[in-house]
Write a protein that holds these residues in place. Structure first.
Motif, mmCIF file in Angstrom:
data_model
loop_
_atom_site.group_PDB
_atom_site.id
_atom_site.type_symbol
_atom_site.label_atom_id
_atom_site.label_comp_id
_atom_site.label_asym_id
_atom_site.label_seq_id
_atom_site.Cartn_x
_atom_site.Cartn_y
_atom_site.Cartn_z
ATOM 1 N N ASP A 99 22.241 62.229 84.758
ATOM 2 C CA ASP A 99 23.329 62.914 85.611
ATOM 3 C C ASP A 99 23.217 64.206 85.971
ATOM 4 O O ASP A 99 22.775 64.985 85.302
ATOM 5 C CB ASP A 99 24.806 62.872 84.306
ATOM 6 N N ALA A 124 10.769 70.585 87.722
ATOM 7 C CA ALA A 124 10.992 71.577 87.004
ATOM 8 C C ALA A 124 10.187 72.672 87.307
ATOM 9 O O ALA A 124 10.276 73.985 87.691
ATOM 10 C CB ALA A 124 11.523 71.670 85.818
ATOM 11 N N ASP A 130 15.460 75.502 91.921
ATOM 12 C CA ASP A 130 16.552 74.622 91.358
ATOM 13 C C ASP A 130 16.743 74.772 89.759
ATOM 14 O O ASP A 130 17.801 74.650 89.195
ATOM 15 C CB ASP A 130 15.891 73.153 91.789
ATOM 16 N N LEU A 131 15.487 75.121 89.145
ATOM 17 C CA LEU A 131 15.663 75.120 87.581
ATOM 18 C C LEU A 131 16.600 76.129 87.170
ATOM 19 O O LEU A 131 17.309 76.266 86.284
ATOM 20 C CB LEU A 131 14.182 75.098 87.022
ATOM 21 N N ARG A 132 16.443 77.362 88.013
ATOM 22 C CA ARG A 132 17.143 78.506 87.817
ATOM 23 C C ARG A 132 18.693 78.157 87.670
ATOM 24 O O ARG A 132 19.256 78.713 86.726
ATOM 25 C CB ARG A 132 16.761 79.501 88.791
ATOM 26 N N GLN A 135 19.516 76.796 84.427
ATOM 27 C CA GLN A 135 19.377 77.488 83.276
ATOM 28 C C GLN A 135 20.440 78.485 83.257
ATOM 29 O O GLN A 135 20.866 78.778 82.029
ATOM 30 C CB GLN A 135 17.892 77.747 83.292
ATOM 31 N N THR A 136 20.722 79.135 84.250
ATOM 32 C CA THR A 136 21.720 80.304 84.351
ATOM 33 C C THR A 136 23.047 79.612 83.668
ATOM 34 O O THR A 136 23.685 80.224 82.958
ATOM 35 C CB THR A 136 22.005 80.688 85.598
ATOM 36 N N ASN A 138 23.438 77.004 81.907
ATOM 37 C CA ASN A 138 23.251 76.662 80.372
ATOM 38 C C ASN A 138 23.509 78.209 79.482
ATOM 39 O O ASN A 138 23.889 77.947 78.452
ATOM 40 C CB ASN A 138 21.992 75.983 79.717
ATOM 41 N N ILE A 139 22.856 79.002 79.904
ATOM 42 C CA ILE A 139 22.716 80.113 79.203
ATOM 43 C C ILE A 139 24.096 80.742 78.815
ATOM 44 O O ILE A 139 24.724 81.097 77.760
ATOM 45 C CB ILE A 139 22.088 81.311 79.826
ATOM 46 N N GLU A 140 24.843 80.625 80.120
ATOM 47 C CA GLU A 140 26.489 80.885 80.045
ATOM 48 C C GLU A 140 27.167 80.223 79.155
ATOM 49 O O GLU A 140 28.155 80.538 78.534
ATOM 50 C CB GLU A 140 27.098 80.893 81.363
ATOM 51 N N GLU A 141 26.990 78.779 78.887
ATOM 52 C CA GLU A 141 27.705 78.014 77.908
ATOM 53 C C GLU A 141 27.472 78.820 76.416
ATOM 54 O O GLU A 141 28.297 78.097 75.423
ATOM 55 C CB GLU A 141 26.967 76.491 78.097
ATOM 56 N N MET A 142 26.287 79.203 76.048
ATOM 57 C CA MET A 142 26.055 79.240 74.602
ATOM 58 C C MET A 142 26.776 80.440 74.235
ATOM 59 O O MET A 142 27.314 81.408 74.897
ATOM 60 C CB MET A 142 24.474 80.090 74.645
ATOM 61 N N HIS B 72 15.225 82.702 79.551
ATOM 62 C CA HIS B 72 15.232 81.573 80.616
ATOM 63 C C HIS B 72 13.991 80.710 80.200
ATOM 64 O O HIS B 72 14.103 79.639 80.225
ATOM 65 C CB HIS B 72 15.017 82.016 81.987
ATOM 66 N N TYR B 73 12.899 81.162 79.708
ATOM 67 C CA TYR B 73 11.635 80.435 79.660
ATOM 68 C C TYR B 73 10.927 80.276 78.269
ATOM 69 O O TYR B 73 10.345 79.401 77.907
ATOM 70 C CB TYR B 73 10.645 80.840 80.537
ATOM 71 N N ALA B 151 24.595 87.957 81.221
ATOM 72 C CA ALA B 151 25.631 87.640 80.309
ATOM 73 C C ALA B 151 26.319 88.683 79.356
ATOM 74 O O ALA B 151 26.006 89.570 79.251
ATOM 75 C CB ALA B 151 24.823 86.516 79.364
ATOM 76 N N PHE B 153 27.759 88.568 76.771
ATOM 77 C CA PHE B 153 27.771 88.367 75.430
ATOM 78 C C PHE B 153 26.441 88.296 74.900
ATOM 79 O O PHE B 153 25.388 88.278 75.552
ATOM 80 C CB PHE B 153 28.357 86.829 75.082
ATOM 81 N N VAL B 155 23.243 86.612 73.595
ATOM 82 C CA VAL B 155 22.393 85.266 73.473
ATOM 83 C C VAL B 155 21.696 85.013 72.341
ATOM 84 O O VAL B 155 20.915 85.842 71.985
ATOM 85 C CB VAL B 155 21.296 85.448 74.933
ATOM 86 N N MET B 159 16.500 79.371 76.402
ATOM 87 C CA MET B 159 16.548 77.992 76.941
ATOM 88 C C MET B 159 15.519 77.022 76.471
ATOM 89 O O MET B 159 15.503 75.850 76.491
ATOM 90 C CB MET B 159 16.474 77.974 78.461
ATOM 91 N N ASN B 162 10.160 73.796 79.479
ATOM 92 C CA ASN B 162 10.393 72.311 79.732
ATOM 93 C C ASN B 162 9.212 71.646 79.114
ATOM 94 O O ASN B 162 8.086 72.062 79.072
ATOM 95 C CB ASN B 162 10.125 72.194 81.310
ATOM 96 N N ASN B 587 23.786 64.752 78.417
ATOM 97 C CA ASN B 587 22.817 65.259 79.561
ATOM 98 C C ASN B 587 21.984 66.179 78.960
ATOM 99 O O ASN B 587 20.890 66.897 79.868
ATOM 100 C CB ASN B 587 24.071 66.116 80.400
ATOM 101 N N ARG B 588 21.850 66.873 77.784
ATOM 102 C CA ARG B 588 21.184 67.796 77.668
ATOM 103 C C ARG B 588 19.899 67.279 76.901
ATOM 104 O O ARG B 588 18.782 67.861 76.445
ATOM 105 C CB ARG B 588 21.554 68.858 76.513
#
Lengths: 142, 655
Positions: A99, A124, A130-132, A135-136, A138-142, B72-73, B151, B153, B155, B159, B162, B587-588
C-alpha cells in the motif's frame, strides 16, 4: 597513408551506428519495445489507440487483492492524485510492493483493466528524493 | 560534537578560498614562501574535510538522532557496519563522502609531488581546490549533513537503513565506485595544469597514466560489485539493467578505458595529444555528470530535478568545467599538434585509434539512451523511456567489434604490420576462430552467440600466442624454465602483460554475457511433496519451515533439485522474510526475499521464494536457470588481477 582514409572509416562507423540506433528505436523486436511512452492515467484514458506504455503512480491503500488460488496473480488500483486505474499483474512481485508504494507498470489496456507485464517498485537506494518523503513522515509519527 | 563537523566544513570552505588566493599570489610574485603556505593551506582544507567526515561517522555510530541525517538512515538496531556505511546512503552524506575522497587524494598528490612538477603543481592545487570549493559549497550551504532533525519533539529512534542495503557488498560497492569517480579529478587537474602552463613535457603523462589506471581499477571493481550485488540480492536474476545509475558509472569507465589505451601512444610516439586531453576532460566531466544523475533526482522526473537545489548547481559546475577546459584546449591547439601521422591501417597505432572510436561511440549510445527520457519530457512534454532492449540491441554489435579488436590490437606491429608478420601472428588465432565457428554452427547455435563465442576463441588464442612466443624466446635465450620465463617476462613489461590479463578477463566476461541468450525461467506454485520441471531439472518441494529470528520472521523452503536421470544436484533453501514483523501497522512490515543460488561453471540455478498461501499450503517460487554467469565474476577477478600486475611497483633501482 593519408589522414583522410582514417576520417572516412571513422565517419563511416559513426554513421552506421547512428542509423543502427535509429533502426533499433523504431523497430520493436517481438514484444520488447526499445522505446516506450511514459503516460499519465489521464493521457492514457484520452487515447483510444495505445500500444504498450508505462505508467507511474502509487498503489492505492487497501487496494491490493491477491488471488488466493494463485498467489502470483494480483490486482490493485494505481493512483495519481485524483486519477485511478485498475491494474492486473501476474508474476513475482517486488518486495517493496505494498500500500502506498511508488510503482511503475509497463503493459497495455485490456478493456477497462491495465494488464501489466512489468511491475517495478522504486528502489529506495537509488531514488533518494522519494525515500525522503516517506521517512520524514515516519519520523514525525514517532 | 556535530558543531565540530559543521564548523570544520565552514572553516575548510574559508581556507579553500584562501588557498586559491595565496597560490594565485605566488603565481604573480614567484615568492616560494607563498607556495609553501598555499600547499599547507590546501592540506588544512583537506584535513578539515576529513575531520568533518569522521565527525559524521562518529555521530552515526553513536546514534545521535538530533542530527537529521543520522535519524534518517540509521537506528539503534542498525549493525555497526551499516551505521558506518550510512555515510553514503543519503544525499548530504554522499556529497560529504565525495569531498572526503577528493581530499584524501589531494593530500596524497600535494605530499607526493612536493619536489616534482614544479611549474604544474600550483595549478594542480588550484584546480583540485576549486573542485573542493564546489563540494564544500554544497555541503555547507545546500545539503549540510549536520543539519538538526526537523521535529518539535525528541526523536527516540532513527528510521534504520533499508534492509536491501544491509549487505556487505553494499558497504563496499559505493566506496570503490567513488574512489573511481573521484580519482579522475587528478588526471584532469594535471591535464588542465599542463594546458595552462603550456607544458607538453611527456614527464607528467606518466604520472597521469598511473593515476588513471588506479582510478580505472577502482571503478571497474565498483561496477562489478554492483552487478554482483544486484544478482545476489535483488532477485530479478540479472546483474545489469542499463539503469541510469549503472550507466552513470559505465560512461566514465568507457572513456577512461579509451584513455588508458590512447595514452600509451602518447607515451611511446608522442602522438594524439589533443585527443588525450579531450578524453581526460570528458572522463572527468562524466564522473561529475554521474554524481549529478544519481544525486539530483533528474532521472525520476524533470520536475523533481527543478525542485532539487543541487541539480542546477551541478549543471552550472559541469558547464563551467566544459567551457574552461575546452576553451583552454582550443587556445593551446598549436602547441599540442603533433607532426607525426599514423602510417598504416595495419599499425598498432591505428588499432588503438579504432578502439578509441568504438569506446567513444559506445559511450555516446549509452549517454543518448540515458538522457533521452529527460530530453523528450523537456522538449515534447511526453516522457519516452528507453529500456534495456535498446541498449542491448545497439551495444551488442559494437561490443563484438570491440572484442574483435581486443584480439587484433596486440598482434599488430607499431607503424606497419608486414605481410609475413601478419601471417605469422594471425594464422593460429584465425584458425581457432574458424574452428570455433564451425563447431558452434554444428551444435546449432544462432546469430550473435556464434559470433561471440568464435571471437572469444580468436582473442583467447591470440593472447595465448603472445604469451607463448615471449616465453619460448626466453626459454631459448636465457635457459629458463617455463615458470621462470613467464615471471621474468611479465616483470619486464608489467603494463603490457597486465593489460593482456585484463583482456582475458574481458573475454571471460563476454562468454558470461553471451550465456544470457540461453536463460530460462518459470514461476509456479506447488505443495510440499509436489515437483515442477524446468530446463532439464526437477524441483521437488521437501518442506517449508517457519522461524522467528531477532529482527525478522522467516519461511524457509527446502527444494531438492535432481537432473533428468534422477541424480541429486543440489538443495535450494530460498527464504521469505518479514522485517519489522512485530509492527502492528502492516505497511511498516518489510518483506524481503532471501535468494538461494546454486552456482557452477556452466550454469546457475537461481531461486526466489515468492510467498506462501497458508490456506492450502501452496508455496510460490520463481526459478531461473542462467548459463555461464559464473564467467562474468571469473572475468572480473582477471580484470582486477591484471590491473594489479600493471600497477605493481618496479624494484627500487628504476625510480
Amino acid at each position: 597513408m593519408g589522414k583522410n582514409k582514417f576520417l572516412v572509416v571513422i565517419i563511416g562507423f559513426i554513421t552506421v551506428t547512428a542509423f543502427w540506433m535509429y533502426w533499433v528505436s523504431t523497430n520493436p523486436s517481438g514484444t520488447e519495445s526499445a522505446l516506450i511512452r511514459f503516460l499519465s492515467i489521464d493521457e492514457l484514458r484520452a487515447e483510444t489507440n495505445h500500444g504498450r506504455v508505462k505508467l507511474g503512480g502509487n498503489v492505492a491503500d487497501e487496494s491490493i487483492q491477491i488471488n488466493q488460488n494463485d498467489l502470483l496473480e494480483a490486482t490493485f488500483i494505481l493512483s495519481q492524485g485524483e486519477a485511478t486505474l485498475p491494474v492486473r499483474y501476474y508474476g513475482t512481485r517486488p518486495d517493496l510492493f505494498k500500500d502506498g508504494a511508488e510503482v511503475i507498470v509497463e503493459g497495455a489496456m485490456e478493456g477497462e483493466v491495465f494488464q501489466a507485464e512489468v511491475l517495478q517498485t522504486k528502489c529506495a537506494s537509488r531514488y533518494e528524493g522519494d525515500l525522503r518523503d516517506v521517512q520524514t513522515e515516519n519520523i514525525e509519527e514517532m | 560534537m556535530p558543531i565540530v563537523g559543521s564548523v570544520s566544513l565552514s572553516l575548510a570552505f574559508g581556507f579553500s578560498i584562501l588557498t586559491l588566493i595565496v597560490i594565485s599570489l605566488y603565481l604573480r610574485t614567484n615568492d616560494t614562501r607563498l607556495m609553501e603556505t598555499g600547499r599547507r593551506m590546501s592540506l588544512i582544507v583537506s584535513g578539515l574535510s576529513l575531520v568533518a567526515t569522521f565527525v559524521l561517522l562518529f555521530e552515526l555510530v553513536t546514534s545521535n538522532f538530533d542530527i537529521d541525517y543520522v535519524a534518517h538512515y540509521t537506528s539503534f538496531e542498525t549493525p555497526l557496519l551499516y551505521k558506518l556505511s550510512a555515510l553514503w546512503a543519503g544525499q548530504a552524506g554522499s556529497l560529504l563522502f565525495w569531498l572526503a575522497i577528493l581530499s584524501f587524494y589531494t593530500i596524497i598528490v600535494v605530499l607526493r609531488y612536493r619536489f616534482q612538477h614544479h611549474s604544474l603543481m600550483p595549478w594542480v592545487i588550484i584546480i583540485l581546490t576549486t573542485i573542493q570549493v564546489f563540494f564544500l559549497l554544497l555541503t555547507v550551504f545546500v545539503a549540510n549533513p549536520f543539519g538538526p532533525t526537523k521535529a518539535d519533539f525528541v526523536v527516540q529512534n532513527g528510521m534504520g537503513l533499508n534492509p536491501l542495503l544491509q549487505n556487505v557488498t553494499m558497504a563496499i560497492h559505493p566506496p570503490t565506485l567513488y574512489l573511481g569517480y573521484v580519482g579522475f579529478a587528478i588526471p584532469f587537474a594535471f591535464a588542465l595544469a599542463s594546458l595552462i602552463t603550456r607544458d607538453v613535457n611527456p614527464m607528467w603523462i606518466r604520472s597521469i597514466r598511473k593515476w588513471t589506471l588506479i582510478t580505472w581499477g577502482w571503478l571497474t571493481i565498483g561496477i562489478i560489485l554492483g552487478g554482483w550485488w544486484a544478482y545476489q540480492e535483488l532477485g530479478w536474476g540479472g546483474y545489469w539493467a542499463w539503469d541510469p545509475v549503472e550507466n552513470a558509472s559505465f560512461m566514465p569507465w568507457l572513456t577512461g578505458t579509451a584513455l588508458l589505451h590512447s595514452i600509451i601512444i602518447q607515451e611511446k610516439k608522442n602522438m594524439l595529444r589533443v585527443w588525450n586531453m579531450t578524453l581526460v576532460i570528458i572522463t572527468f566531466t562524466l564522473s561529475i555528470f554521474g554524481t549529478f544523475l544519481t544525486r539530483s533526482g533528474v532521472m525520476s522526473s524533470v520536475h523533481s530535478f527543478a525542485q532539487s537545489a543541487i541539480g542546477p548547481l551541478f549543471l552550472y559546475f559541469i558547464a563551467l568545467i566544459l567551457i574552461v577546459s575546452f576553451g583552454l584546449l582550443f587556445s593551446r591547439l598549436s602547441i599540442l599538434k603533433s607532426e607525426k601521422r599514423i602510417e598504416s591501417f595495419t599499425s598498432r597505432e591505428s588499432g588503438f585509434l579504432f578502439n578509441n572510436v568504438i569506446f567513444i561511440v559506445m559511450c555516446f549510445t549509452v549517454f543518448w539512451g540515458t538522457i533521452f527520457p529527460v530530453l523528450s519530457e523537456a522538449v515534447r512534454g511526453t516522457k519516452i523511456t528507453v529500456g534495456a532492449p535498446f541498449f542491448n540491441q545497439v551495444n551488442i554489435p559494437i561490443g563484438l567489434v570491440l572484442l574483435f579488436l581486443t584480439g587484433v590490437g596486440p598482434l599488430l606491429a607499431w607503424r606497419k604490420t608486414s605481410k609475413t608478420g601478419f601471417i605469422r601472428n594471425f594464422s593460429i588465432p584465425l584458425l581457432a576462430m574458424v574452428i570455433a565457428l564451425i563447431v558452434f554452427m554444428v551444435i546449432g547455435y544462432r546469430g550473435y552467440t556464434i559470433v561471440s563465442f568464435s571471437l572469444a576463441a580468436f582473442v583467447l588464442s591470440a593472447i595465448t600466442v603472445e604469451f607463448a612466443r615471449g616465453i619460448s624466446v626466453r626459454i631459448r635465450k636465457q635457459k629458463e624454465n617455463v615458470f621462470q620465463a613467464l615471471m621474468a617476462m611479465v616483470a619486464r613489461n608489467k603494463g603490457r602483460y597486465g593489460g593482456y590479463v585484463v583482456h582475458l578477463g574481458i573475454v571471460f566476461m563476454f562468454i558470461g554475457f553471451t550465456g544470457h541468450a540461453f536463460d530460462q525461467e518459470k514461476e509456479f506454485g506447488i505443495k510440499v511433496g509436489e515437483s515442477e520441471h524446468i530446463a532439464g531439472y526437477d524441483f521437488e518441494l521437501m518442506s517449508v519451515q517457519e522461524e522467528e529470528r531477532p529482527n525478522h520472521y522467516a519461511w524457509i523452503a527446502d527444494i531438492r533439485v535432481t537432473d533428468l536421470e534422477g541424480e541429486f544436484v543440489t538443495r535450494l533453501v530460498p527464504e521469505k522474510r518479514i522485517y519489522f514483523y512485530r509492527d502492528p501497522n502492516p505497511n511498516r512490515q518489510q518483506p524481503h526475499s532471501e535468494l538461494s543460488i546454486y552456482e557452477t561453471v556452466m550454469k546457475d540455478i537461481y531461486s526466489i521464494f515468492n510467498g506462501i498461501e497458508s490456506e492450502n499450503q501452496t508455496a510460490y517460487f520463481k526459478i531461473m536457470v542462467n548459463p555461464l554467469v559464473w564467467w562474468v565474476w571469473f572475468g572480473g577477478y582477471f580484470m582486477v588481477f591484471g590491473t594489479i600486475i600493471a600497477l605493481w611497483p618496479n624494484r627500487k633501482k628504476v625510480a
